[in-house]
Scaffold this active site. Structure first.
Site, PDB file in Angstrom:
ATOM      1  N   ASP A 504      38.692 -50.355  35.032  1.00 57.76           N
ATOM      2  CA  ASP A 504      37.471 -49.443  34.208  1.00 57.76           C
ATOM      3  C   ASP A 504      36.467 -50.537  33.897  1.00 57.76           C
ATOM      4  O   ASP A 504      36.424 -51.660  34.219  1.00 57.76           O
ATOM      5  CB  ASP A 504      38.300 -49.058  32.812  1.00 57.76           C
ATOM      6  CG  ASP A 504      37.317 -48.352  32.129  1.00 57.76           C
ATOM      7  OD1 ASP A 504      36.471 -47.577  32.603  1.00 57.76           O
ATOM      8  OD2 ASP A 504      37.428 -48.470  30.822  1.00 57.76           O
ATOM      9  N   THR A 506      33.715 -49.925  30.989  1.00 61.18           N
ATOM     10  CA  THR A 506      33.365 -50.042  29.609  1.00 61.18           C
ATOM     11  C   THR A 506      34.471 -50.428  28.730  1.00 61.18           C
ATOM     12  O   THR A 506      35.396 -49.938  28.669  1.00 61.18           O
ATOM     13  CB  THR A 506      32.807 -48.742  29.045  1.00 61.18           C
ATOM     14  OG1 THR A 506      31.832 -48.297  29.866  1.00 61.18           O
ATOM     15  CG2 THR A 506      32.164 -49.179  27.758  1.00 61.18           C
ATOM     16  N   GLU A 607      18.899 -47.885  23.806  1.00 62.25           N
ATOM     17  CA  GLU A 607      17.822 -47.467  22.797  1.00 62.25           C
ATOM     18  C   GLU A 607      18.016 -48.226  21.416  1.00 62.25           C
ATOM     19  O   GLU A 607      16.833 -48.768  20.801  1.00 62.25           O
ATOM     20  CB  GLU A 607      18.123 -45.979  22.455  1.00 62.25           C
ATOM     21  CG  GLU A 607      17.157 -45.124  23.502  1.00 62.25           C
ATOM     22  CD  GLU A 607      16.270 -43.957  23.042  1.00 62.25           C
ATOM     23  OE1 GLU A 607      17.194 -43.393  21.954  1.00 62.25           O
ATOM     24  OE2 GLU A 607      15.258 -43.742  23.346  1.00 62.25           O
ATOM     25  N   ARG A 708      19.309 -55.226  32.552  1.00 68.12           N
ATOM     26  CA  ARG A 708      19.013 -53.782  32.799  1.00 68.12           C
ATOM     27  C   ARG A 708      17.582 -53.578  32.229  1.00 68.12           C
ATOM     28  O   ARG A 708      16.995 -53.906  31.300  1.00 68.12           O
ATOM     29  CB  ARG A 708      19.799 -53.101  31.827  1.00 68.12           C
ATOM     30  CG  ARG A 708      21.339 -53.204  32.149  1.00 68.12           C
ATOM     31  CD  ARG A 708      22.235 -52.605  30.989  1.00 68.12           C
ATOM     32  NE  ARG A 708      22.193 -51.199  30.548  1.00 68.12           N
ATOM     33  CZ  ARG A 708      23.320 -50.326  30.753  1.00 68.12           C
ATOM     34  NH1 ARG A 708      24.240 -50.844  31.265  1.00 68.12           N
ATOM     35  NH2 ARG A 708      22.956 -49.254  30.565  1.00 68.12           N
ATOM     36  N   ASN A 988      41.697 -42.984  28.176  1.00 67.25           N
ATOM     37  CA  ASN A 988      41.192 -42.307  29.398  1.00 67.25           C
ATOM     38  C   ASN A 988      41.813 -43.127  30.574  1.00 67.25           C
ATOM     39  O   ASN A 988      41.679 -42.572  31.817  1.00 67.25           O
ATOM     40  CB  ASN A 988      39.744 -42.406  29.559  1.00 67.25           C
ATOM     41  CG  ASN A 988      39.040 -43.755  29.285  1.00 67.25           C
ATOM     42  OD1 ASN A 988      39.235 -44.557  28.528  1.00 67.25           O
ATOM     43  ND2 ASN A 988      37.855 -43.889  30.224  1.00 67.25           N
TER      44      ASN A 988
END
Length: 1431
Positions: A504, A506, A607, A708, A988
């Protein structure tokens, strides 16, 4: 879906749509179904030629039936029809059962087609017998534990085999050994396994009790009743508060926030920590916190049956004789956490095992290692070998009895069980032979001793302790410190055989924490740290950060190191001022007050990081309303009118805000992907070509070190033009045809001719040591696939950061087809492309697994060593190192050649292949999204997908569901026959963890479901490197050496008794004393082999990590396979011959010097057994590579123990104690035999014949063909330390000096984990809790009064509304992009261009400066233009 008069709705009656809606005006409900019409995505519902005359629009007038009657619209009437036989039998009656494609098949007759429930009505809901909210992961209870556990253990063929043997030993006529010799070890094995299984199940009970015991508040009779989660039923209405886990899948009724909005964190579902918004039903949100009203709520929900689709939900709410559509936006799923919402109410739709989280968890499978499976095969073979030996002895017994034995019954009488022994005929001899068969089965059963399984369980348990107590895998994190832990003991050695790791992203590779690291403004880069020599260095904990104490709003956690940016900010240089103003104004962040402190609630961590950076540099975002944004610039408050938000989406890859400042100027601020912004920059004195080139160079540098990036630009707008543009947007928003395209064109028009400000670079912080761990795992020939729910850009960027992708990667292809045919074309074209790049040549040469495999491995290692010497590592270190992919070599499988594919087959490397590998070290990579993966995993395309994926050095699957993760793992597991490992951190990942051979969890995160489903848990991803390369490799080597030695010593022991059968009349008499037989595996040889299996190591952990190539033999199972097993058996057989016949020959007709006869049974038995113990002890001394004090003690101590027992038994104990045992005939044999030269001659001869060749063989191979581990051991003994070159080889530093691609092309660092929709909610005022608290001091008296428009349902509205606030500015609505049927689908990699110039707008006729590979839907491939930038 009924809203009100004037809003479209659907009624379904036996296939007829009573009221259709226009194809160009879909509701959100229909959009969620994938097309213009609600069911247009279904093949059976596709438009036909008969529908060409269908109306294209609907006109109606509110409250005017006479006007509307002229159109003869269908009335809102539902006709109830009787169920047909098919519906009663399960084939109909469902919500969509009238659709032919949705009709039940014969296999699905009993599957529910819909779910019905009624809120606050347990009696009504109980008739359907829905699952309750009780979760059970445990297997046993007090009553079922013993029988069920014994049943499971006796499913092991070995346990069942020994149970049968024990039963046979209770029959005195055939048993020559006491029953307890088998019963005691068997009971110990069963008890040991039962205790372990019971402990594991107790842990599951504790976890289940903790989860089921969580408290929830159920609405009953106008009050809140506290209930355990396990007592919550379908249809209950429950109240939740902020930061609580959602107990079940709920339909949201009302929330504490205006307009029924609430926020959730879905980390347990998809691993993302970004806040997501959900909305209550429009008809129920008005109930608010009114318990009486909620208690009276009796709405009926009709929805889809339980399924595992996390992003889709279809249903309807029937209340007050009206129907309301339910979409996924109205559902809260179990596992979510309620955030920034004081309270909310929801009705339980799915509970317990029916929730989508549990449906994605997969089934728990009993995992067994490949060695276990191989051992079962060997045991079957050994049992057949045992039967063969017993048959031989049985036949020879019959022959001997017929020829000799029957004539000596006076001296050797037959057993009483033989009928009519006086006849001495064939019937009696046949019975004796038949009984002797079972006697030999019991006598020779030690060829598969029960102690083998006892020893294996003990060694595995000790291996687990090594993991649990390894301080180097202990993650120190204060109160959240996490040790490594093995949750199973059955998979340890398989850790040394892993070939595929599925990870995975994250929370597993990253911390999901964004930090503002660098920026470029007006062509100048900021953020680098320089040392005294003026060279760029990486900041460390000792590097002093800037002091922001002058700013009262600064955050103590914010770190920045470049003083030049602070000085320019304080001087308020114009370009710097524009940069910070854009970051403070262009976002959708919501400010809040927490204990008097200003706190930002952002939709994405990106953000938050940007807004926080502006805040710390003195540009503080203070408050917002639907019409204004308040910021504080260097202590002075400013309020800007918010005129419009051009929101972000995945197609635009940018967002803009239009604001009016206090000076009356209207300005647009825009941020987005570099390829989108640069195309829209106007070449002018404000943005010179030099500035563009410099900014692009800085962007490339940022991207190359894994940051990023976002480009920033602005534009001043003429008020008159804006008014005209605003009117056109209003008009486009009400158009009936091509509405989305019209609005999109106006957005494009507004965002042209921008002025470039600069760019930001933020770091998605990786966990410590991730790049180095991935580099070493890759060198160990372990393939790493990343399976993530994130979007493509984010996943690719992280892959670059952690060095899974490098700038040397030759090709990165993104597969994003929307149909099966598109995906098929893309995969096949990609396969052809990769084959050309990798220059695959399938040769006719074939070979089977043999000594050539070992030769090949040694050549590979030699090749890699020579390449290390001839290749200078780049500053990045790992990225430039050539990699040779090695195919898995299976049993009895032919191998076909290839040069580089890890999946095609292998060829002996030569100088040419080495040069090719060095040139093509970058390899290729595949990126595929979830929609395309769904087709790729289908039966028709899965092999093609697997073939393409296995060509790659890296595979990244984006936007995948938990079930798709498991399907990918299962695909490799089924077809590759390689050991797979899955690693994740959340619920998940549970399905993928359970599917893989080995499941590893990053523990310490919220939620324990993944930990409970895992086999191992570690604190950080970097510890996976030590878990595999050190512990896993050691465990495999130890277990392989243990099994080799164990089979050798037991064949040597058992076959000695077989040879004696030829000299004892096949009477099943043993050549050894019964007491010594019982002690052989229990005391004399048990501890040495346990010590070797627990402690041995060829090289230490330092060398194991430094030289990952040592991991290769485990992947090919070279240390224990059929060849090694046969060698061990033959070695044991030869040893048994020597051990028996040399003493037999030495004592044959022998006499002592005194003339006394030495040719007796006791002397032969004692000498033979002594020779056996000495030889097997010497053999394990040769096999032990790592000598410790424990090794010396148990090896020499076992030998001493043997002689002590012999002296005690045969010399020191009183005769009366042993007179009734079989040992009585050997009393005094020790002194009597040891004084004879025959005894010592026999020991010497046996030792020389059996041990000297082994020693000479070891020295010969060590001197002439040393293994890689042998060379490292010699290097260590000579006192040499690993070279500094090796240290640099695996070092990774994220610096600007990292080597760039030799092709000169630049990749984009764009990755923005933002999603569409927040801009619309802000402009409508639907995100505001208490607006007056958010305003600045000067605006404290103003308030916002909601209009009637504000209460329109935001989640089920048919079309975007246009509402005007005090500024008179309409809210902006983004178009939903549609896939054109006339335009072939394109596959884009680092490009934003259209595949055909005819479809490009005028401003995009020129190719993108960062264009990559384009693969068209028809399979034709285009090479896009690449460029080099220079300052």
């Amino acid at each position: 879906m009924h809203k009100s008069i004037g809003l479209d709705f659907i009624m379904i009656k036996t296939g007829k749509m009573h009221l259709t809606f226009p194809e160009e005006k879909p509701t959100k409900f229909s959009k969620s179904c994938g097309g213009g019409r609600m069911f247009s995505w279904l093949p059976c519902c596709a438009s036909t030629s008969k529908e060409k005359n269908a109306p294209t629009e609907r006109v109606l007038r509110a409250n005017d039936r006479e006007y509307n009657a002229q159109f003869e619209y269908v009335v809102n009437k539902i006709v109830e029809e009787k169920q047909t036989k098919s519906s009663k039998s399960g084939g109909g009656g469902g919500m969509f059962s009238w659709l032919p494609c949705c009709a039940s098949t014969s296999k699905e007759k009993n599957a529910p087609t819909e779910r019905r429930l009624r809120a606050n009505d347990r009696e009504y809901n109980s008739q359907f017998k829905y699952a309750d909210n009780l979760i059970k992961t445990s297997k046993y209870n007090i009553i079922t534990f013993i029988p069920q556990n014994l049943f499971e253990q006796f499913q092991r063929i070995a346990n069942f085999y020994f149970l049968v043997l024990m039963i046979l030993q209770f029959i005195p006529q055939i048993s020559s050994i006491s029953w307890y010799s088998t019963a005691v070890p068997l009971v110990i094995v069963l008890a040991f396994s039962a205790i372990k299984d019971g402990y594991d199940d107790v842990q599951r009970h504790v976890s289940d009790r903790n989860v089921n015991g969580r408290k929830s508040y159920v609405v009953r009779n106008g009050s809140l009743c506290e209930e355990d989660w396990s007592n919550v039923k379908v249809g209950d209405v429950i109240r939740m508060m902020s930061n609580q886990f959602v107990a079940a899948d709920l339909l949201l009724l009302s929330t504490s926030e205006p307009y029924g909005v609430c926020f959730i964190e879905t980390m347990e579902l998809d691993g993302e920590t970004n806040l997501k918004n959900r909305g209550a039903m429009s008809c129920t949100q008005v109930m608010g916190d009114d318990l009486d009203g909620i208690t009276r709520f009796d709405g009926e929900v009709v929805c889809e049956p339980p399924n595992n689709k996390l992003d889709k939900f279809q249903g309807k709410l029937i209340w007050n004789n009206q129907e309301y559509g339910i979409t996924n936006d109205n559902i809260l799923l179990r596992g979510c956490i309620l955030k920034n919402t004081r309270w909310c109410y929801g009705v339980v739709v799915f509970a317990g095992k029916d929730t989508k989280l549990m449906m994605n968890s997969g089934k728990t499978k009993f995992k067994r290692t490949s060695l276990d499976r191989f051992l079962n095969i060997l045991i079957v073979g050994i049992v057949l070998f045992l039967i063969a030996m017993c048959l031989i002895c049985t036949i020879l017994c019959a022959v001997w009895e017929y020829q000799t034995g029957r004539y000596f019954t006076v001296y050797l009488p037959w057993d009483d069980v033989v009928p009519n022994p006086e006849q001495r005929g064939g019937r009696q001899i046949a019975l004796i032979a038949f009984l002797q068969f079972f006697s030999y089965v019991i006598l020779l059963n030690t060829v598969v001793p029960i102690s083998l399984y006892v020893s294996v369980e003990i060694i595995r348990f000790i291996h687990s302790l090594w993991i649990n107590y390894d301080t180097k895998m202990y993650y120190e994190n204060g109160e959240k410190s996490v040790p490594a832990k093995a949750h199973t003991t059955t998979l340890n050695e398989e850790l040394g055989q892993v070939q595929y790791v599925f990870s995975d992203k994250t929370g597993t590779l990253t911390q999901n924490i964004m930090t503002f690291n660098k920026c470029t403004i007006n062509g100048i880069s900021y953020g680098d740290v320089y040392d005294n020599k003026g060279e760029i260095v990486e900041p460390s904990d000792r590097t002093p950060s800037l002091d922001f104490s002058w700013n009262s709003s600064s955050e103590s956690t914010f770190k920045f190191y470049d003083k030049n940016l602070m000085d320019a900010t304080k001087r308020q240089v114009q370009e710097i001022d524009l940069f910070w103003r854009l970051l403070a104004l262009c976002h959708t962040v919501m400010p809040e007050r927490d204990k008097g402190q200003l706190v930002y609630q952002a939709q994405s961590p990106d953000e938050h990081a940007l807004t926080s950076a502006a805040r710390n540099f003195g540009y503080v975002f203070r408050a917002r309303t639907p019409q204004s944004i308040t910021i504080e610039v260097m202590g002075k408050e400013e309020t800007h009118d918010l005129l419009s938000i051009l929101d972000f989406n995945n197609d635009r890859k940018r967002m803009s805000v239009i604001v009016r400042g206090s000076d009356g100027k209207i300005r647009l601020y825009c941020k987005g992907a570099d390829m989108m912004i640069m195309q829209r920059i106007h070449v002018s004195p404000s943005t010179s070509q030099i500035m563009r080139t410099s900014t692009n160079t800085h962007l490339a540098d940022f991207a190359n070190i894994g940051l990023r990036t976002l480009c920033l630009a602005y534009k001043d707008i003429d008020p008159g033009y804006f008014s005209d543009w605003e009117e056109r947007v209003k008009k486009a928003g009400t158009a009936m045809q091509n509405r989305e395209a019209g609005i999109d064109a106006l957005y494009e028009e507004m965002e042209r001719d921008l002025i470039l400000i600069g760019a930001t670079a933020i770091e998605d912080k990786l966990q410590d040591g991730v790049p180095e761990a991935i580099a070493r795992l890759s060198e160990a020939n372990i393939k790493i696939w990343v399976l993530t729910g994130d979007k493509t850009e984010t996943a690719i960027n992280i892959a670059y950061s952690c060095r899974l992708l490098t700038d040397e990667t030759k090709e990165i292809v993104v597969v994003d087809g929307q149909t099966e045919s598109e995906v098929e074309v893309q995969l096949k074209d990609t396969r052809n492309t990769f084959e050309q790049i990798l220059a695959l040549k399938r040769g006719p040469k074939e070979f089977r697994r043999s000594e050539e495999v070992d030769t090949y491995i040694n050549e590979i290692i030699h090749l890699l060593d020579s390449m290390e010497k001839s290749t200078t590592p780049s500053p990045g270190g790992v990225g430039s190192k050539p990699r040779i992919e090695i195919e898995t070599i299976h049993e009895d499988s032919d191998i076909v050649s290839s040069a580089r594919s890890m999946d095609r087959n292998i060829v002996t490397p030569d100088l040419k292949s080495a040069e090719m590998a060095e040139q093509d070290s970058g390899g290729v990579a595949l990126v595929i999204n979830g929609d395309s993966l769904a087709f790729a995993l289908g039966p028709r395309l899965e092999r093609t997908f697997l073939e393409v994926a296995c060509m790659c050095n890296a595979v990244i699957c984006c936007r995948v569901t938990p079930l798709q993760k498991a399907q990918v793992v299962d695909l490799v597991k089924r077809n590759k026959k390689a050991v797979t490992l899955s690693i994740g951190d959340g619920a998940n990942d549970v399905s993928m963890i359970k599917t893989a051979h080995i499941g590893v969890v990053i523990s310490g995160q919220e939620g324990m479901q993944a930990v409970l489903a895992s086999d191992y848990s570690i604190g950080q991803f970097k510890y996976l490197e030590r878990l595999l390369l050190v512990h896993g490799r050691w465990f495999y080597i130890r277990m392989a050496k243990f099994l080799r030695y164990f089979f050798y010593k037991n064949f040597a022991f058992t076959l000695t008794m077989f040879w004696y059968s030829f000299f004892c009349g096949y009477s099943a008499q043993t050549v050894f004393d019964a007491i010594l037989i019982a002690c052989y595996n229990l005391f004399f040889t048990a501890l040495p082999v346990l010590a070797m299996g627990s402690l041995d190591q060829d090289v230490d952990d330092h060398y194991s990590l430094r030289y990952p190539k040592l991991y290769l033999p485990g992947q090919f199972n070279l240390f224990f396979n059929m060849r090694i097993f046969i060698y061990s058996v033959l070695h044991g057989m030869f040893s048994s011959l020597v051990i028996f016949f040399i003493p037999y020959g030495a004592f044959y007709n022998a006499a002592a010097s005194s003339g006394k006869d030495l040719d007796d049974y006791s002397s032969l038995a004692f000498t033979t057994f002594t020779a056996l113990v000495v030889v097997v002890t010497g053999q394990i001394a040769f096999d032990t590579a790592y000598w410790t004090a424990i090794s010396h003690f148990v090896i020499w101590g076992s030998l001493a123990l043997y002689f002590f027992v012999c002296f005690l038994l045969y010399e020191w104990l009183p005769v009366s104690w042993i007179v009734k045992t079989s040992s009585s005939i050997s009393f005094g044999v020790v002194y009597r035999t040891m004084v004879t030269p025959h005894f010592w001659f026999s020991l010497l001869m046996v030792s020389v014949v059996l041990l000297l060749p082994v020693m000479l063989n070891r020295f010969f191979w060590l001197d002439t063909h040393p293994s890689f581990a042998d060379r490292l051991r010699i290097r260590r003994k000579m006192g040499k330390k690993p070279s500094t070159k090796d240290d640099k080889k695996t070092a990774f530093k994220r610096t600007a000096a990292t080597r760039r691609s030799v092709r000169g092309s630049l990749r984009s660092g764009y990755a923005f984990s933002h999603s569409q929709g927040f801009g619309e909610l802000i402009l409508k005022g639907k995100l505001f809790k208490n607006v007056e608290n958010l305003r600045g001091k000067n605006n404290s008296g103003s308030k916002i009064h909601p209009t009637s428009d504000d209460y329109q349902p935001i989640l089920v509205s048919s079309v975007p509304e246009s509402s005007e606030g005090s500024s008179g500015t309409p809210s902006m609505h983004l178009p939903i992009g549609k896939h054109s049927e006339n335009v072939p689908h394109t596959l884009n990699v680092n490009t934003e261009d259209w595949s055909h110039s005819d479809f490009r707008p005028s401003y995009a006729k020129e190719p993108s400066p960062l264009q990559g590979t384009v693969i068209r839907g028809d399979g034709r491939r285009q090479r896009a233009i690449s460029r080099e930038t220079q300052v």
